[in-house]
Enzyme design. Structure first.
Site, mmCIF file in Angstrom:
data_model
loop_
_atom_site.group_PDB
_atom_site.id
_atom_site.type_symbol
_atom_site.label_atom_id
_atom_site.label_comp_id
_atom_site.label_asym_id
_atom_site.label_seq_id
_atom_site.Cartn_x
_atom_site.Cartn_y
_atom_site.Cartn_z
ATOM 1 N N PRO A 102 -1.207 38.292 38.659
ATOM 2 C CA PRO A 102 0.275 37.223 39.001
ATOM 3 C C PRO A 102 0.885 36.505 37.720
ATOM 4 O O PRO A 102 1.787 35.726 37.934
ATOM 5 C CB PRO A 102 -0.218 36.614 40.314
ATOM 6 C CG PRO A 102 -1.270 36.079 40.777
ATOM 7 C CD PRO A 102 -1.925 38.305 39.347
ATOM 8 N N GLU A 135 -10.918 36.709 43.886
ATOM 9 C CA GLU A 135 -10.576 35.811 43.628
ATOM 10 C C GLU A 135 -10.251 35.645 42.342
ATOM 11 O O GLU A 135 -8.716 34.779 41.533
ATOM 12 C CB GLU A 135 -11.661 34.668 43.894
ATOM 13 C CG GLU A 135 -11.029 33.528 45.127
ATOM 14 C CD GLU A 135 -9.659 33.536 45.764
ATOM 15 O OE1 GLU A 135 -8.878 33.095 45.431
ATOM 16 O OE2 GLU A 135 -10.084 34.032 46.685
ATOM 17 N N ARG A 173 6.777 57.149 32.504
ATOM 18 C CA ARG A 173 8.204 58.420 32.077
ATOM 19 C C ARG A 173 9.120 57.950 30.470
ATOM 20 O O ARG A 173 9.944 58.428 30.268
ATOM 21 C CB ARG A 173 9.351 57.580 33.237
ATOM 22 C CG ARG A 173 8.725 57.078 33.660
ATOM 23 C CD ARG A 173 8.877 56.649 35.564
ATOM 24 N NE ARG A 173 9.972 57.047 35.877
ATOM 25 C CZ ARG A 173 11.548 56.782 34.944
ATOM 26 N NH1 ARG A 173 11.481 55.404 34.626
ATOM 27 N NH2 ARG A 173 12.834 57.663 35.580
ATOM 28 N N ASP A 188 18.664 56.590 35.105
ATOM 29 C CA ASP A 188 18.089 56.093 36.478
ATOM 30 C C ASP A 188 18.821 54.226 37.045
ATOM 31 O O ASP A 188 18.834 53.568 35.928
ATOM 32 C CB ASP A 188 16.287 54.990 35.844
ATOM 33 C CG ASP A 188 15.992 56.903 36.434
ATOM 34 O OD1 ASP A 188 16.723 58.216 37.395
ATOM 35 O OD2 ASP A 188 14.868 56.889 36.191
#
Ligand SMILES: C[S@@+](CC[C@H](N)C(=O)[O-])C[C@H]1O[C@@H](n2cnc3c(N)ncnc32)[C@H](O)[C@@H]1O
Length: 249
Positions: A102, A135, A173, A188
């Site tokens: 995160p 954690e 990709r 895209d």
């Protein structure tokens, strides 16, 4: 050139479907490659490098608190013995070590492309992903061995495996030679700050809905103009946040 991708995880089986299926699977199995370039993926089970009695890889956090923390020494051994020794690397600078977390920069097409055209195609480097669990990971390991942090967004996953799969799927990709038709990645969503225009295929009529007439006329310039108008309309409707940015520029 073989570009090796090493994945350190407690759950190597997570990666079996990714390697088996679709374009990303073909690419990562080394079956979609340009001359002189292909991928080779190795999963390493972190638990194999635990020397503790019950092969544990985690311990309680210093300072107290809930949950367990992955041990720096075991992760270091997995990296040094499992990747560096097995892979024949003599220096850490031959590896680009990524920790999905995160705290990382949020994965976007721009980040995926940077990874694809940088570490994932750089002949002087191979790439290592570390999958956190519990954690998280002892900060000393991250400080010493990790160069890149990538986040999937502002939410917490139970482990880094899905993040690694997503990062790989989004990045491969953009590696030259992987997508058959380069134009398809350029058309895209997000490439020009807009989402994709609506797509249609057969049957021509579906539950009393027809496809727009313009797509049947074969006039490529007009179709291009229609597609751009539709991209703007769809972005305004579904992603007003993107539309606002697009409008400003
Ligand atoms: C349960 S999470 C740990 C969360 C950590 N205690 C925190 O509050 O940030 C276990 C692992 O999942 C991965 N992870 C969790 N959320 C993620 C995200 N948004 N993006 C990428 N990886 C993530 C990381 O590798 C993390 O170490």
């Amino acid at each position: 050139m073989k570009k090796r991708i090493w994945i350190l995880t407690l759950f190597p089986e997570f990666f079996e479907p990714l390697l088996k299926c679709g374009i990303a699977g073909q690419a990562l199995r080394g079956e979609r490659s340009e001359e002189n370039f292909s991928f080779e993926v190795h999963t390493i089970n972190i638990r194999d490098y635990s020397k503790t009695k019950y092969r544990s890889v985690d311990d309680t956090p210093y300072g107290g608190g809930p949950g367990m923390v992955m041990r720096a020494d075991i992760l270091r051994d997995a990296l040094v013995e499992g990747v560096m020794a097995r892979g024949g690397y003599s220096d850490l600078s031959e590896l680009h070590v990524v920790f999905p977390s995160p705290r990382g920069r949020v994965l976007t097409n721009k980040v995926a492309r940077e990874l694809a055209t940088g570490p994932l195609s750089d002949p002087g480097k191979d790439v290592v992903f570390i999958c956190g669990r519990y954690e998280g990971v002892d900060e000393r390991f991250l400080e010493k061995y990790v160069q890149d942090y990538i986040s999937l967004g502002d939410f917490v996953l139970t482990g880094g495996e899905l993040a690694v799969m997503t990062i790989l799927d989004a990045s491969v990709r953009f590696v030259p030679g992987i997508l058959g038709n380069k134009l398809s990645s350029e058309a895209d969503s997000f490439e020009d700050g807009l989402i994709e225009f609506p797509q249609y295929t057969k049957p021509r009529e579906f539950e009393e809905m027809n496809i727009p007439d313009i797509l049947l006329e074969g006039h490529h310039k007009k179709i291009g103009e229609w597609q751009l108008e539709e991209k703007i309309r769809m972005t305004k409707k579904y992603r007003p946040d993107l539309y606002e940015k697009y409008n400003k520029t």
